[in-house]
Design an enzyme around this catalytic site. Structure first.
Site, short mmCIF file in Angstrom:
data_model
loop_
_atom_site.label_atom_id
_atom_site.label_comp_id
_atom_site.label_asym_id
_atom_site.label_seq_id
_atom_site.Cartn_x
_atom_site.Cartn_y
_atom_site.Cartn_z
N SER A 142 18.06 22.67 36.83
CA SER A 142 19.43 23.37 36.84
C SER A 142 20.24 22.88 37.93
O SER A 142 20.33 21.76 38.15
CB SER A 142 19.11 25.12 36.97
N TYR A 157 30.00 23.69 33.76
CA TYR A 157 28.78 23.32 34.28
C TYR A 157 27.91 24.33 35.03
O TYR A 157 26.74 24.77 34.86
CB TYR A 157 29.08 22.22 35.26
N LYS A 161 24.37 26.00 33.87
CA LYS A 161 23.28 25.89 34.77
C LYS A 161 22.73 27.50 35.20
O LYS A 161 21.60 27.38 35.30
CB LYS A 161 23.93 25.25 36.14
#
Length: 269
Positions: A142, A157, A161
């Protein structure tokens, strides 16, 4: 080292950075490593390096975000290599536009597809076999953007994550009784090729103090090689020295903004 002798490990995004270093370490511990990526040339180079060191690697060229690609990959490995003991979800990408004000929906979806949906599909595909055999390890790379999201990684993003961190925690809570270890590795700012796509790519002196790909690979390797009775549920790998990113954040804020969106005082600053 032979901790992983006889085991099969799948590593996505293995052509460079953290994935490449992870594949090298897992192969060095005796695993047969299936190295997955979209570009064949880096995978060929990696396989040659692994085999020269006495390890075993199998190449699978695939875009894991494509329709049906995740399930097809796992089926190929199971048929041609063997049951999968370790899955390392490492492949990732970020958007070129970071501010949600200017981020196009198709770019948002593309980032989610690689960083979150593909992890779900690959994990779902390996779970039945792992449960049937009484154990297995799923490790997902992650990011600390899952914990402290900002404009360096961007809106898509950070959301993706955070999603995979949540999903790994779900897998851990749900399937630990079946012998499944679900592990999240959260790197801080790392010197990987993805930095070249930043609004302001960091200088070499800045990259020198960042987490290096091999640092993250060592955390993955530790999680994979601990005895099955033990799980490193979550691992943070962060730079010791924290750099000032305020200027980078400001540049990133306006990347992709339409003409005239930036205030006049900002443009003249």
């Amino acid at each position: 080292m032979t901790e992983l002798n006889g085991q099969v490990a799948v590593v996505t995004g293995a052509g460079s950075g953290m994935g490449r270093e992870t594949a090298l370490l897992l192969a060095g511990s005796g695993a047969t490593v299936v190295i997955v990526g979209r570009r064949p040339d880096p995978l060929e180079e990696l396989r040659a390096e692994i085999e020269a060191a006495g390890g075993a690697a199998v190449i699978d060229v695939a875009d894991i975000s494509a329709d049906g690609a995740a399930e097809a990959l796992i089926a190929r490995v199971a048929e041609n290599v063997g049951p999968i003991d370790i899955l390392v979800n490492n492949a990732g990408s970020s958007s070129s536009v970071l501010n949600p004000l200017w981020l196009a929906e198709d770019e948002w979806r593309a980032v989610i597809d690689v960083n979150l949906t593909a992890v779900f599909l690959l994990s779902r595909a390996v779970l039945p076999g792992m449960i049937e055999r009484g154990g297995g390890t799923i490790i997902t790379v992650s990011s600390l953007a899952a914990v402290t999201p900002n404009l360096l990684g961007g809106a898509a993003y950070g959301a993706a994550k955070a999603g995979v961190r949540n999903f790994m925690t779900f897998l851990h809570a749900t399937f630990r009784g079946d012998g499944i270890r679900a592990i999240t590795v959260l790197p801080g700012e790392a010197d990987t090729p993805i930095l070249d796509n930043r609004a302001r790519p960091p200088r070499p002196d800045e990259r020198a103090n960042m987490v290096q790909p091999v640092d993250v690979a060592r955390a993955v390797h530790l999680a994979a090689t601990l005895p099955p009775r033990t799980v490193l549920q979550e691992v943070i790998v962060a730079p010791t020295r924290q750099r000032d990113v305020s200027g980078d954040l400001e540049i990133s804020r306006w990347l992709g903004a339409p003409e005239g969106a930036r205030p006049a005082q900002e443009e003249s600053a």
